[in-house]
Design a protein around this motif. Structure first.
Motif, PDB file in Angstrom:
ATOM      1  N   TYR A  44       7.294   2.681   8.127  1.00 17.95           N
ATOM      2  CA  TYR A  44       8.670   2.818   7.226  1.00 17.95           C
ATOM      3  C   TYR A  44       9.089   3.675   6.372  1.00 17.95           C
ATOM      4  N   GLY A  45       8.788   5.107   6.876  1.00 18.40           N
ATOM      5  CA  GLY A  45       9.832   5.978   6.628  1.00 18.40           C
ATOM      6  C   GLY A  45       8.986   6.759   5.080  1.00 18.40           C
ATOM      7  N   ARG A  46       8.213   6.543   4.507  1.00 19.22           N
ATOM      8  CA  ARG A  46       7.631   6.831   3.462  1.00 19.22           C
ATOM      9  C   ARG A  46       6.139   6.707   3.263  1.00 19.22           C
ATOM     10  N   LYS A  47       5.015   7.116   2.423  1.00 18.79           N
ATOM     11  CA  LYS A  47       4.217   6.334   2.300  1.00 18.79           C
ATOM     12  C   LYS A  47       4.159   5.807   1.603  1.00 18.79           C
TER      13      LYS A  47
ATOM     14  N   ASP B  88       2.804   3.094  -1.220  1.00 22.00           N
ATOM     15  CA  ASP B  88       2.297   3.159  -2.973  1.00 22.00           C
ATOM     16  C   ASP B  88       2.037   2.444  -3.598  1.00 22.00           C
TER      17      ASP B  88
ATOM     18  N   THR C  53       1.540  -1.473  -2.163  1.00 16.01           N
ATOM     19  CA  THR C  53       1.782  -1.917  -1.041  1.00 16.01           C
ATOM     20  C   THR C  53       0.247  -2.485  -0.916  1.00 16.01           C
TER      21      THR C  53
ATOM     22  N   ILE D 238       3.998   6.172   7.117  1.00 17.97           N
ATOM     23  CA  ILE D 238       5.385   6.615   7.373  1.00 17.97           C
ATOM     24  C   ILE D 238       6.143   6.912   8.399  1.00 17.97           C
TER      25      ILE D 238
END
Length: 178
Positions: A43-46, A48, A51, A40
């Motif tokens: 990359y600013g996100r979880k 998925d 990935t 996070i």
């Protein structure tokens, strides 16, 4: 018509249930201490389903290494500060090589894999191997192939931790579950 609509609804619900279950299973956090904080933050996100596991591991190890390098260690004796620095350099070397074990028998369990069937070793195992030798790493693997560091009840593991300049919690931060 109602029967077909109801049947369609049941099939869709079953499909969604299976999809959600597999998504939840595959997206367990990479680490028991930090979760997916590293991914996070990077990359600013979880992560998925798309990935790659290797990217999750590499991202996690880079994040932890940076975090540990930034920690104040002035309370440690100089010899432990030097050991710590060497271990963090080895962790960087391990991460950059990008050769991570495959947890084939336990993929659905998301447990650590100390050493896989091809002899590829995990990050903590690599640190032990590089500082204490392959033989001790293989002994640990024989007794604790899928255990978390805190569950490795071997005196040599505890002694190694105590004399390394890193704490058990810091090793827990390094260790991935995949």
């Amino acid at each position: 018509m109602k029967v077909l609509t109801m049947l369609g609804f049941m099939v869709m619900a079953a499909f969604l249930g299976i999809t959600l279950a597999s998504t939840q299973q595959q997206l367990q956090p990479i680490n028991t201490v930090l979760g997916d904080e590293s991914f996070i933050a990077t990359y600013g996100r979880k992560p998925d389903l798309r990935t790659p596991q290797s990217l999750r591991i590499e991202t996690h190890l880079a994040y932890v290494e940076d975090k540990l390098r930034q920690s104040s260690v002035t309370h440690l004796p100089v010899h432990l500060q030097q050991k710590r620095q060497r271990l963090l350099d080895l962790l960087q070397q391990y991460r950059e090589a990008g050769n991570f074990p495959q947890n084939e028998p336990n993929v659905s369990q998301h447990k650590p894999c100390f050493m896989d069937k091809n002899g590829t070793i995990c990050a903590v195992g690599y640190l032990i191997e590089q500082t204490e030798g392959r033989a001790i790493a293989e002994r640990i693997n024989a007794r604790h192939p899928y255990d978390y560091i805190q569950d490795m009840d071997m005196p040599e593991v505890q002694e190694w931790i105590e004399n390394s300049g890193l704490t058990e919690e810091e090793y827990e931060m390094i260790q991935t579950s995949h």
